[in-house]
Design a protein around this motif. Structure first.
Motif, PDB file in Angstrom:
ATOM      1  N   HIS A 269      36.484  24.492  41.671  1.00  0.00           N
ATOM      2  CA  HIS A 269      35.718  25.681  41.301  1.00  0.00           C
ATOM      3  C   HIS A 269      35.299  26.483  42.523  1.00  0.00           C
ATOM      4  O   HIS A 269      34.510  27.423  42.400  1.00  0.00           O
ATOM      5  CB  HIS A 269      34.472  25.262  40.502  1.00  0.00           C
ATOM      6  CG  HIS A 269      34.806  24.536  39.224  1.00  0.00           C
ATOM      7  ND1 HIS A 269      35.342  25.175  38.130  1.00  0.00           N
ATOM      8  CD2 HIS A 269      34.704  23.214  38.885  1.00  0.00           C
ATOM      9  CE1 HIS A 269      35.544  24.288  37.149  1.00  0.00           C
ATOM     10  NE2 HIS A 269      35.162  23.092  37.585  1.00  0.00           N
ATOM     11  N   THR A 270      35.790  26.135  43.705  1.00  0.00           N
ATOM     12  CA  THR A 270      35.398  26.850  44.920  1.00  0.00           C
ATOM     13  C   THR A 270      36.115  28.185  45.064  1.00  0.00           C
ATOM     14  O   THR A 270      35.626  29.088  45.728  1.00  0.00           O
ATOM     15  CB  THR A 270      35.672  25.992  46.167  1.00  0.00           C
ATOM     16  OG1 THR A 270      37.078  25.682  46.215  1.00  0.00           O
ATOM     17  CG2 THR A 270      34.878  24.690  46.119  1.00  0.00           C
ATOM     18  N   ILE A 271      37.294  28.322  44.452  1.00  0.00           N
ATOM     19  CA  ILE A 271      38.067  29.561  44.509  1.00  0.00           C
ATOM     20  C   ILE A 271      37.925  30.288  43.173  1.00  0.00           C
ATOM     21  O   ILE A 271      38.197  29.712  42.123  1.00  0.00           O
ATOM     22  CB  ILE A 271      39.555  29.279  44.783  1.00  0.00           C
ATOM     23  CG1 ILE A 271      39.720  28.450  46.058  1.00  0.00           C
ATOM     24  CG2 ILE A 271      40.330  30.590  44.882  1.00  0.00           C
ATOM     25  CD1 ILE A 271      39.323  29.150  47.320  1.00  0.00           C
ATOM     26  N   PRO A 272      37.482  31.553  43.176  1.00  0.00           N
ATOM     27  CA  PRO A 272      37.386  32.304  41.908  1.00  0.00           C
ATOM     28  C   PRO A 272      38.749  32.371  41.226  1.00  0.00           C
ATOM     29  O   PRO A 272      39.767  32.637  41.881  1.00  0.00           O
ATOM     30  CB  PRO A 272      36.934  33.699  42.363  1.00  0.00           C
ATOM     31  CG  PRO A 272      36.300  33.490  43.692  1.00  0.00           C
ATOM     32  CD  PRO A 272      37.023  32.344  44.327  1.00  0.00           C
ATOM     33  N   PRO A 273      38.812  32.121  39.910  1.00  0.00           N
ATOM     34  CA  PRO A 273      40.100  32.152  39.203  1.00  0.00           C
ATOM     35  C   PRO A 273      40.843  33.466  39.372  1.00  0.00           C
ATOM     36  O   PRO A 273      42.062  33.482  39.500  1.00  0.00           O
ATOM     37  CB  PRO A 273      39.697  31.922  37.742  1.00  0.00           C
ATOM     38  CG  PRO A 273      38.386  31.237  37.805  1.00  0.00           C
ATOM     39  CD  PRO A 273      37.702  31.756  39.022  1.00  0.00           C
ATOM     40  N   SER A 274      40.106  34.574  39.386  1.00  0.00           N
ATOM     41  CA  SER A 274      40.764  35.884  39.524  1.00  0.00           C
ATOM     42  C   SER A 274      41.479  36.005  40.860  1.00  0.00           C
ATOM     43  O   SER A 274      42.610  36.513  40.933  1.00  0.00           O
ATOM     44  CB  SER A 274      39.734  37.005  39.375  1.00  0.00           C
ATOM     45  OG  SER A 274      38.697  36.873  40.330  1.00  0.00           O
ATOM     46  N   LEU A 275      40.850  35.502  41.934  1.00  0.00           N
ATOM     47  CA  LEU A 275      41.477  35.547  43.257  1.00  0.00           C
ATOM     48  C   LEU A 275      42.723  34.680  43.289  1.00  0.00           C
ATOM     49  O   LEU A 275      43.765  35.078  43.830  1.00  0.00           O
ATOM     50  CB  LEU A 275      40.489  35.082  44.335  1.00  0.00           C
ATOM     51  CG  LEU A 275      41.052  34.972  45.761  1.00  0.00           C
ATOM     52  CD1 LEU A 275      41.527  36.336  46.250  1.00  0.00           C
ATOM     53  CD2 LEU A 275      39.998  34.405  46.708  1.00  0.00           C
ATOM     54  N   HIS A 276      42.616  33.504  42.689  1.00  0.00           N
ATOM     55  CA  HIS A 276      43.781  32.603  42.657  1.00  0.00           C
ATOM     56  C   HIS A 276      44.961  33.243  41.934  1.00  0.00           C
ATOM     57  O   HIS A 276      46.101  33.168  42.401  1.00  0.00           O
ATOM     58  CB  HIS A 276      43.400  31.290  41.970  1.00  0.00           C
ATOM     59  CG  HIS A 276      44.580  30.430  41.666  1.00  0.00           C
ATOM     60  ND1 HIS A 276      45.187  29.642  42.610  1.00  0.00           N
ATOM     61  CD2 HIS A 276      45.301  30.271  40.523  1.00  0.00           C
ATOM     62  CE1 HIS A 276      46.229  29.024  42.065  1.00  0.00           C
ATOM     63  NE2 HIS A 276      46.313  29.392  40.804  1.00  0.00           N
ATOM     64  N   ILE A 277      44.703  33.906  40.804  1.00  0.00           N
ATOM     65  CA  ILE A 277      45.787  34.505  40.018  1.00  0.00           C
ATOM     66  C   ILE A 277      46.400  35.693  40.753  1.00  0.00           C
ATOM     67  O   ILE A 277      47.621  35.880  40.749  1.00  0.00           O
ATOM     68  CB  ILE A 277      45.266  34.912  38.624  1.00  0.00           C
ATOM     69  CG1 ILE A 277      44.846  33.664  37.841  1.00  0.00           C
ATOM     70  CG2 ILE A 277      46.329  35.673  37.846  1.00  0.00           C
ATOM     71  CD1 ILE A 277      44.047  33.957  36.595  1.00  0.00           C
ATOM     72  N   ILE A 278      45.564  36.503  41.401  1.00  0.00           N
ATOM     73  CA  ILE A 278      46.080  37.639  42.161  1.00  0.00           C
ATOM     74  C   ILE A 278      46.976  37.155  43.302  1.00  0.00           C
ATOM     75  O   ILE A 278      48.079  37.683  43.520  1.00  0.00           O
ATOM     76  CB  ILE A 278      44.923  38.504  42.700  1.00  0.00           C
ATOM     77  CG1 ILE A 278      44.236  39.231  41.545  1.00  0.00           C
ATOM     78  CG2 ILE A 278      45.427  39.502  43.739  1.00  0.00           C
ATOM     79  CD1 ILE A 278      42.967  39.957  41.939  1.00  0.00           C
ATOM     80  N   VAL A 279      46.523  36.130  44.034  1.00  0.00           N
ATOM     81  CA  VAL A 279      47.334  35.593  45.140  1.00  0.00           C
ATOM     82  C   VAL A 279      48.615  34.958  44.611  1.00  0.00           C
ATOM     83  O   VAL A 279      49.681  35.079  45.223  1.00  0.00           O
ATOM     84  CB  VAL A 279      46.522  34.569  45.972  1.00  0.00           C
ATOM     85  CG1 VAL A 279      47.402  33.906  47.026  1.00  0.00           C
ATOM     86  CG2 VAL A 279      45.341  35.254  46.644  1.00  0.00           C
ATOM     87  N   ALA A 280      48.527  34.290  43.445  1.00  0.00           N
ATOM     88  CA  ALA A 280      49.716  33.681  42.846  1.00  0.00           C
ATOM     89  C   ALA A 280      50.756  34.735  42.491  1.00  0.00           C
ATOM     90  O   ALA A 280      51.961  34.496  42.594  1.00  0.00           O
ATOM     91  CB  ALA A 280      49.331  32.881  41.602  1.00  0.00           C
ATOM     92  N   ASN A 281      50.302  35.927  42.075  1.00  0.00           N
ATOM     93  CA  ASN A 281      51.237  37.026  41.805  1.00  0.00           C
ATOM     94  C   ASN A 281      51.789  37.609  43.102  1.00  0.00           C
ATOM     95  O   ASN A 281      52.984  37.914  43.189  1.00  0.00           O
ATOM     96  CB  ASN A 281      50.545  38.121  40.987  1.00  0.00           C
ATOM     97  CG  ASN A 281      50.506  37.813  39.508  1.00  0.00           C
ATOM     98  OD1 ASN A 281      51.455  38.069  38.780  1.00  0.00           O
ATOM     99  ND2 ASN A 281      49.404  37.234  39.044  1.00  0.00           N
ATOM    100  N   LEU A 282      50.933  37.748  44.100  1.00  0.00           N
ATOM    101  CA  LEU A 282      51.391  38.269  45.392  1.00  0.00           C
ATOM    102  C   LEU A 282      52.369  37.309  46.053  1.00  0.00           C
ATOM    103  O   LEU A 282      53.295  37.740  46.756  1.00  0.00           O
ATOM    104  CB  LEU A 282      50.189  38.518  46.311  1.00  0.00           C
ATOM    105  CG  LEU A 282      49.256  39.659  45.900  1.00  0.00           C
ATOM    106  CD1 LEU A 282      48.066  39.744  46.848  1.00  0.00           C
ATOM    107  CD2 LEU A 282      50.007  40.989  45.859  1.00  0.00           C
TER     108      LEU A 282
END
Length: 321
Positions: A269-282
């Motif tokens: 839970h240390t990484i916001p889910p939205s940030l993780h998904i954006i980076v996963a797309n990038l």
């Protein structure tokens, strides 16, 4: 989902939720994504055409670059159109089997891309350390066999993933907090142990990612030693300048890839889910977008070929008139 005989069955479909928490700005997020996708299509198709059209680019380094461009095209096309449908039209439902197919292609193409980057590092090693034997070592036959072996490795190692997911019971939510079907995002919805999936995922990461990075590291260690031993600073700069585009491609590919890999497994839970998904797309979109630009800027032969191509087309059109 629970069947009448109390046995678990797979859901008919999943719901791809896009980027949770940022639903109101999905349309705005889609604009840079769509722009990058268009740039990647134009850049990579143009690069493949250029390498095919110009005889001066019919060399091992550019054959490997053409492979990388094709893989980049396939990788972003497996996810971006689907993500744009979520952002623009709210089309979030994906069939269970279609989800597994997308998962296979996403991980398969990224595995092949890693292998091609390794082959490009070996190409630079041979070119700098054995320049007189470069053409005899990297023949068209060797290039074709190396490309086929890299492709088969990526495909064969990814085949078990859909079957490992299909055996799992999904008795909880069918909502995937993502824009595409990623292996870990899907298996986390299961109500059974996912230990086998996690172990196999780590094994594949070792066999592809870690192995390729080790080969790349060894290649560049040998390249650095060879460059340092060159007699003049000008020769050193010229030799190492042929590697700058490839080094940029490595950074562009592996940095977001490792961020995605480790946050999925250890981020909690240390990484916001939205940030993780954006980076996963990038992670899937940055390499296809930037690689053609980097190679176009950093590689003189490609720049000269582009100029030659446009001048030739212009000359042909004037002559026709």
């Amino acid at each position: 989902m629970l069947a009448a005989n109390n046995s678990y069955v797979a859901p008919k479909s999943f719901i791809l939720d896009g980027i949770p928490g940022l639903e109101r700005v999905h349309v705005w997020i889609s604009l840079p994504f769509c722009t990058m996708y268009i740039i990647s299509l134009v850049g990579n198709l143009g690069l493949v055409y250029l390498i095919h059209h110009e005889e001066s680019l019919h060399r091992p380094m550019y054959f490997f670059l053409a492979m990388l461009s094709l893989i980049d095209l396939f990788t972003c096309t497996t996810t971006l159109p689907n993500a744009l449908c979520i952002f623009w039209f709210n089309l979030k439902e994906i069939n269970f089997n279609a989800c597994l197919v997308q998962m296979f292609f996403v991980h398969g193409f990224t595995g092949v891309e890693s292998g091609v980057l390794m082959l490009m590092a070996l190409d630079r090693y041979v070119a700098i350390c054995y320049p007189l034997r470069y053409a005899t070592i990297l023949t068209n036959s060797i290039i074709a066999k190396a490309g086929l072996a890299t492709f088969l490795r990526g495909v064969l190692l990814m085949i078990p993933f859909p079957f490992l997911v299909k055996r799992l019971p999904f008795c909880q939510s069918n909502i995937i907090s993502h824009t595409y079907c990623d292996h870990m995002s899907v298996v986390k919805l299961s109500c059974a142990s996912i230990k086998v999936n996690v172990i196999y995922g780590l094994m594949v990461a070792l066999l592809i990612g870690v192995f390729d990075i080790c080969c790349i590291s060894v290649s560049y260690t040998m390249i650095l030693r060879a460059v340092v031993n060159l007699s003049s600073a000008d020769a050193q700069q010229k030799a190492f300048s042929t590697c700058t585009a490839h080094l940029s491609a490595i950074v562009i590919t592996y940095v977001p890839a490792f961020f995605t890999f480790f946050t999925h497994r250890f981020g909690g839970h240390t990484i916001p889910p939205s940030l993780h998904i954006i980076v996963a797309n990038l992670y899937l979109l940055l390499p296809p977008t930037l690689n053609p630009i980097v190679y176009g800027v950093k590689t003189k032969q490609i720049r000269d070929s582009v100029i030659k191509l446009f001048r030739g087309e212009k000359g042909a059109s004037i002559q026709d008139d």
